[in-house]
Design a protein around this motif. Structure first.
Motif, short mmCIF file in Angstrom:
data_model
loop_
_atom_site.label_atom_id
_atom_site.label_comp_id
_atom_site.label_asym_id
_atom_site.label_seq_id
_atom_site.Cartn_x
_atom_site.Cartn_y
_atom_site.Cartn_z
N ARG B 110 6.63 2.63 12.64
CA ARG B 110 5.75 1.49 12.32
C ARG B 110 4.65 1.40 13.36
O ARG B 110 4.80 1.90 14.48
CB ARG B 110 6.55 0.17 12.37
N GLN B 139 5.78 -5.81 9.14
CA GLN B 139 5.44 -4.62 8.35
C GLN B 139 6.52 -4.31 7.32
O GLN B 139 6.23 -3.93 6.18
CB GLN B 139 5.21 -3.43 9.27
N ASP B 143 5.76 -4.47 3.30
CA ASP B 143 6.04 -3.33 2.41
C ASP B 143 6.65 -3.80 1.10
O ASP B 143 6.35 -3.26 0.03
CB ASP B 143 6.99 -2.34 3.10
N LEU B 148 7.52 -1.25 -1.67
CA LEU B 148 8.05 -0.20 -0.80
C LEU B 148 9.27 -0.70 -0.03
O LEU B 148 9.29 -1.84 0.45
CB LEU B 148 6.99 0.24 0.22
N ARG B 153 10.16 5.26 3.86
CA ARG B 153 9.47 5.62 5.11
C ARG B 153 10.41 6.23 6.14
O ARG B 153 10.08 6.27 7.33
CB ARG B 153 8.85 4.36 5.73
#
Lengths: 174, 177
Positions: B110, B139, B143, B148, B153
């Motif tokens: 991140r 974050q 997402d 997401l 990730r």
């Protein structure tokens, strides 16, 4: 109660080992569980949980032709399989430096005495054959607290050319 | 106000993969929903953030509160509506789990420091400079607004010798994450 087996397998690395092994198992109605598969020193290694409603010798019989054709050695054991109960590490220990015999024994002896339960350990030998580097990453649970591990690591004696770092893992849950 | 703990969508529920829409109306009903969303976050074990789509409301709303963690810089309880990352730098790997992904944690890279523009639950513009764990939480939640999950990730289980070392150096260029 599901019937779980552990397949351990090793052999010279070549393309498509995973595809061929898993295809044979799928054709025999096996279901795969958790696995660790990696290349170690040019060998491909597999530790694979297999759910199969039959005895180990049938599974053995199923695997033999494909393992023989790929020149792989393997072993099947019935195990108590437990899914959905992952333990979460709260510390990570990184070790790196000049490769020499005894690093793992010294570091893990000290950590075990101070209450570390290792959940995952990965190591590599990098560098060159003249100057090999040893790199190890350990994740685990500090059963007696992180400070106990920090104190204990001060007594690790691997020489000045090996560094040991401990960091806490604070898992973010969002 | 009577608050309720809402049901959390659990992956592979495909609704978690959809993009959420900006909030346009700031009214009593929004405040009530945000109270329920916060109650749901606090009911979860160790949850430090939650996003509206995790409870099946596909609007761009997140709540983050990392003040329960010792020795971590934080802004306390944050309600962020229509959040946007305006600036970012540094890159760090840390371990994340998710209320919508039980029994799994993994390493995710991140931005280490971010500037976030958002409005609060009353529609008032806010800007936050944040770093480290709190920035990671924001974050992670943002997402969810774009469909997401941290699973999208994951970085290798191997490597990452130093979790707090910047991986890519400073990057100032702003764009959509």
């Amino acid at each position: 109660m599901k019937n779980w087996f552990m397949l351990t397998l090793v052999g010279k690395d070549r393309p498509a080992i995973v595809a061929k092994i898993s295809s044979v198992l799928f054709q025999e109605n096996c279901n795969l569980g958790e696995a660790s598969m990696t290349r170690l020193g040019g060998n491909f290694t597999i530790m694979l949980m297999i759910q199969f409603d039959g005895p180990a010798d049938i599974l053995d019989h199923v695997l033999q032709p494909v393992c023989d054709s790929l020149k792989l050695r393997y072993h099947v054991d019935q195990i108590d399989g437990e899914l959905h109960h992952h333990l979460e590490p709260n510390v990570q220990i990184s070790v790196h430096g000049a490769d020499k015999a005894g690093i793992v024994a010294e570091v893990t002896r000290v950590l075990a005495a101070a209450g570390l339960d290792i959940l995952n350990l990965e190591s590599d030998v990098a560098g060159t054959s003249e100057n090999p580097l040893y790199i190890m990453n350990i994740e685990g649970v500090a059963e007696k607290g992180v400070e106990a591990l920090n104190q204990a690591l001060k007594s690790v004696d691997c020489g000045e050319d090996v560094e040991v770092h401990l960091s806490e893992i604070d898992i973010l849950r969002g | 106000m009577i608050m309720a703990v809402l049901e959390i969508l659990v992956y592979p529920d495909q609704r978690l993969k959809q993009k959420s829409q900006p909030v346009e109306v700031f009214d009593e009903s929004l405040l009530h929903f945000i109270a329920d969303l916060e109650e749901t976050m606090r009911a979860g074990p160790g949850g430090v953030g939650i996003a509206a789509p995790q409870v099946g409301r596909f609007e761009r709303i997140i709540i983050v509160d990392v003040s329960c963690k010792p020795k971590i810089k934080n802004h306390g309880r944050l309600v962020m509506v229509n959040p946007e990352i305006a600036d970012k730098e540094g890159n760090v790997v840390g371990r994340e789990g998710c209320l919508s992904v039980p029994d799994y944690t993994g390493k995710v890279a991140r931005w280490d420091r971010i500037v976030v523009n958002a409005v609060d639950e009353f529609g008032k513009p806010q800007a936050y400079n944040m770093e480290g764990y709190e920035a990671r939480a924001v974050q992670h939640e943002m997402d969810h607004l774009d469909g997401l999950l941290f699973l999208d990730r994951l970085v290798s289980r191997r490597g990452s010798l130093f979790p707090r070392t910047p991986l890519r150096g400073v990057e100032k260029k702003a764009d959509a994450c």
